[in-house]
Each structure stands twice: as C-alpha cells, then as structure tokens.
Design an enzyme around this catalytic site. Structure first.
Site, PDB file in Angstrom:
ATOM      1  CB  SER A  55     -12.087 -12.598   5.699  1.00 40.61           C
ATOM      2  OG  SER A  55     -13.433 -12.394   5.331  1.00 40.61           O
TER       3      SER A  55
ATOM      4  CE  LYS B 202     -14.509 -10.414   7.913  1.00 39.17           C
ATOM      5  NZ  LYS B 202     -14.130  -8.982   8.001  1.00 39.17           N
TER       6      LYS B 202
ATOM      7  CE  LYS C 225     -16.528 -10.941   4.124  1.00 40.78           C
ATOM      8  NZ  LYS C 225     -16.645  -9.514   4.510  1.00 40.78           N
TER       9      LYS C 225
ATOM     10  CD  GLU D 188     -16.454  -7.000   9.853  1.00 35.64           C
ATOM     11  OE1 GLU D 188     -15.938  -8.116  10.060  1.00 35.64           O
ATOM     12  OE2 GLU D 188     -15.970  -6.166   9.087  1.00 35.64           O
TER      13      GLU D 188
ATOM     14  N   GLY E   3      -9.416  -5.878   6.071  1.00 34.14           N
ATOM     15  CA  GLY E   3      -8.740  -5.948   4.782  1.00 34.14           C
ATOM     16  C   GLY E   3      -9.713  -5.800   3.636  1.00 34.14           C
TER      17      GLY E   3
ATOM     18  CG  ASP F 278     -16.197  -3.181   7.486  1.00 37.59           C
ATOM     19  OD1 ASP F 278     -15.651  -2.133   7.099  1.00 37.59           O
ATOM     20  OD2 ASP F 278     -16.066  -4.254   6.863  1.00 37.59           O
TER      21      ASP F 278
ATOM     22  CE  LYS G 112     -12.688  -3.983   5.633  1.00 40.90           C
ATOM     23  NZ  LYS G 112     -13.896  -4.359   4.887  1.00 40.90           N
TER      24      LYS G 112
ATOM     25  CG  ASP H 239     -18.288  -8.906   7.572  1.00 39.45           C
ATOM     26  OD1 ASP H 239     -19.291  -8.172   7.741  1.00 39.45           O
ATOM     27  OD2 ASP H 239     -17.299  -8.557   6.902  1.00 39.45           O
TER      28      ASP H 239
HETATM   29 MG    MG Z   1     -16.591  -6.314   6.960  1.00 42.32          MG
END
Ligand code: MG
Length: 376
Positions: free
Chosen positions: A143, A169, A171, A221, A298, A246, A270, A196
C-alpha cells in the site's frame, strides 16, 4: 488439523501485561485523513506455564482511521474484556461473553489473538493449523501512501513491481486521484492496481469516481464514509469498477448487509478491525458462499500483527493479494525475527514454529517500549 479453536480451553494465565511500543516508520505514511510517522501499538503479553504469547492491537493512538485508539482499547481490555475470563472457560464461551461489550472490535481482537497464540503454543502447533488450514505461500501486496507528485508515485510503484509484489494499492483523496492513478496506469499498463480513498468522497463525487473506470483498476476501496453501507450501494450501481469495503465492515452482520445491498463486490478483512480471527473466518466463509473475493488488509502492524495476518491468509478464501508487505518497507527495526520478506515469485512464507511463529526480541522490545503495565 484442529479446526475448532473455540472449543479449546483458555487455561491458567500467570501474568498479563500491557506493553505500548513505538516504532519509527522509514517513511511517513499518509492517507486522506492523516499522516503517521511511527507505529504506536498496544501489545497484550500473556505468560502461562513458561509460555509467552502476544496479541497486537491494531488501533492507532488517534481516531483518524477508526474510533478505537490505543487508550480506548487499553480501557476496554482491562476493565471489561479480561474480567470476563474465568477458570476452566473455553475460548468460544469467552468470545460469546464479548458480544455484550458493544463494538470495540480492535480491543476484542487483541485478547483473542493473544489467547489463540497461547493455545497454539501450548499445543505446539502453528496458528494456521489451530485455525484449520495447511501452510501455503501467501500473495504479497503493498500500500503506497499519498505522494507529493504523480512522478514520485510512479517511481514508488516501479520499485514495488521490481520487488515482485502481486498488486499495488495507492492511496487517493480529492485532488490526488484520477491524474495520479492514470500516471501509474500509463507507466504500467498490466499492473494489478487499486486505489483506497479511506472515505474521502461523497455520493456527489460519483461522476468523478466513474472516470476511474477507464483505468482498469482491480477495485476502489472505501470511497465513501467509514460509517456508510447504503450510499456505497448507490455508488456501486454507477461504477463499472468493483467497490471494496474496508472501514464499513466491522462484523459478519455488516458484511451480510453490504453484500445483500450490493454495496461492494470485494471485502477487505482486517482481522483486528472485525474483532479477531474467528469473526474473520466467518466473514470469509460467508463471502465465499456469495462469490465475493476477500483479502487481508493491514494496519502497518509490527511483526506480531503482521504474522497473524499471514496465518489468516492460509485460508483459501483469501483469494486475492492483500496488504501484506515486507517488514523492510516500514521499519528499520521491528520487534520480531524473522522479518517478513518476499520470496521467489513475490510470495511470502508463513512463519514456522508454534503459535504466531515469530520471536519477539527482548532487546528490541526494551528499546521500543514507551509504556508497560502488569495487570496480573
Ligand atoms: Mg483501506
């Protein structure tokens, strides 16, 4: 294989300790809501008959990802969860009692994680075997936090691809989304890429989010609020790209609501957020029955929580790469040995040995501890 961990007895516990650690990150990690420069984590240490077991709470010291914090989790564990343990009790019975404590899944997961580690170590078996799954190599995924420019992001994505990660991934937030994702997609046309947003958008942004459809992302996400499921169902109908939830999924009930409403086509489990490993397995079973892929998210955990996430992913329901990255991406110094590394083909091996299979290093623990309290 033992597949009924809830039937295991908790047994006598000689000592219970809280340890709060602070591990500096190699690089600050930014999401739409916050930037973190270190990992501060509450650890629950259990000692029983010479065995030491660990549970890591995934809560941050602040409420920017979730309402739970290191402080609230300490309070809930100490004053409400641990007092529910009675001599001769089974793990399933304790977890049933946890249901009377509303919410606070991160606190509950901490206790459950530590008890599962203790039970597995007492039986001399690895955690994945206690959960009922044989070893298998785990897919990797990284990520990448928000970056100052698209060029920097492309550079970081390239480095991750070179290391062998199975998916990347990135952000996103308002103003750092389409152009950034397009730059990565143009540089790496075949990359398994997802974004995400950590809830940075509203339904009013649906048109802008729909532009992402042309980039061939594996999923988007948590585009909308952390507390929403219904609006996601409206957004999913307007997007070709799969939505992955999430923050919205705190339990099996939330997962059922999300899937039945059509609010997502993928779920990020998670284990620390949903109340632990056993609730995670229930969500994974349900999702599999509905054809919904799940993956393990994570929380930038220390090696303790990272190992737990790896054991969870031996469940074949975890069919797509998650957020499990190598230790060296986050920390110069972690608490445990061995570190998580990427092996041939980008796969991660499950730690061997009883319980979580990694050893907390006493000297590093001392160096990184900022608070300690003996509860029993
Ligand atoms: Mg997330």
């Amino acid at each position: 294989m033992c597949a009924r961990p809830e039937e295991e007895l908790i047994g006598e516990i000689d000592h219970i300790d809280f340890v709060v650690v602070r591990l500096p990150f190699l690089h600050p990690f930014s999401i739409s809501a916050a930037t973190w420069t270190c990992k501060e984590a509450l650890l629950l240490r259990l000692e029983a008959g010479g065995i030491v077991a660990w549970g890591e709470c995934v809560a941050d010291p602040d409420p920017y990802y979730a309402y739970e914090t290191v402080s609230t989790a300490s309070h809930i564990i100490k004053d409400f969860l641990l007092p529910l343990i009675e001599p001769g009790m089974g793990l399933g019975e304790l977890l049933a009692r946890f249901r009377h404590v509303r919410g606070h899944g991160m606190a509950k997961a901490t206790v459950e994680n530590a008890l599962l580690d203790l039970i597995a170590k007492r039986k001399g078996i690895p955690l994945h075997e206690l959960l009922g799954f044989p070893r298998r190599p785990i897919m990797s995924g990284v990520s990448i936090g928000l970056q100052d420019s698209a060029d920097i992001l492309v550079g970081k994505a390239g480095a991750a691809i070179d290391k062998g990660y199975h998916r990347i991934k990135m952000k996103v937030k308002q103003g750092k989304d389409y152009e950034y994702a397009r730059a990565v997609r143009e540089a790496f046309p075949k990359l398994a890429l997802m974004v995400d947003a950590n809830g940075d958008y509203s339904l009013d942004d649906a048109e802008g989010l729909a532009r992402l459809d042309e980039l061939g992302l594996t999923m988007i996400e948590q585009p909308l609020s952390y507390s929403d499921i219904y609006q996601h169902s409206k957004l999913q109908r307007r997007l070709k790209t799969a939505i992955c939830l999430d923050e919205s999924i705190l339990s099996l009930d939330d997962a059922v609501a999300a899937v039945e409403l059509g609010a997502c086509r993928v779920i990020n489990i998670k284990q620390g957020r949903v109340g632990g490993l056993l609730e995670s397995l229930k969500i994974a079973r349900y999702a599999a029955s509905k054809g919904i892929p799940v993956w393990s998210g994570g929380m930038d955990e220390t090696g303790i929580g990272r190992a737990v996430n790896i054991h969870l992913q031996t469940d074949p329901a975890f069919s797509v790469p998650g957020d499990t990255a190598e230790t060296a991406s986050y920390f110069d110094l972690d608490l445990v040995e061995p570190p998580v590394t990427l092996g041939p083909g980008g796969y991660i091996e499950v730690p061997e040995g009883p319980g979580i299979g990694v050893e907390v290093q006493a000297d590093r623990l001392d160096r990184l501890t900022i608070g300690r309290q003996r509860l029993k």
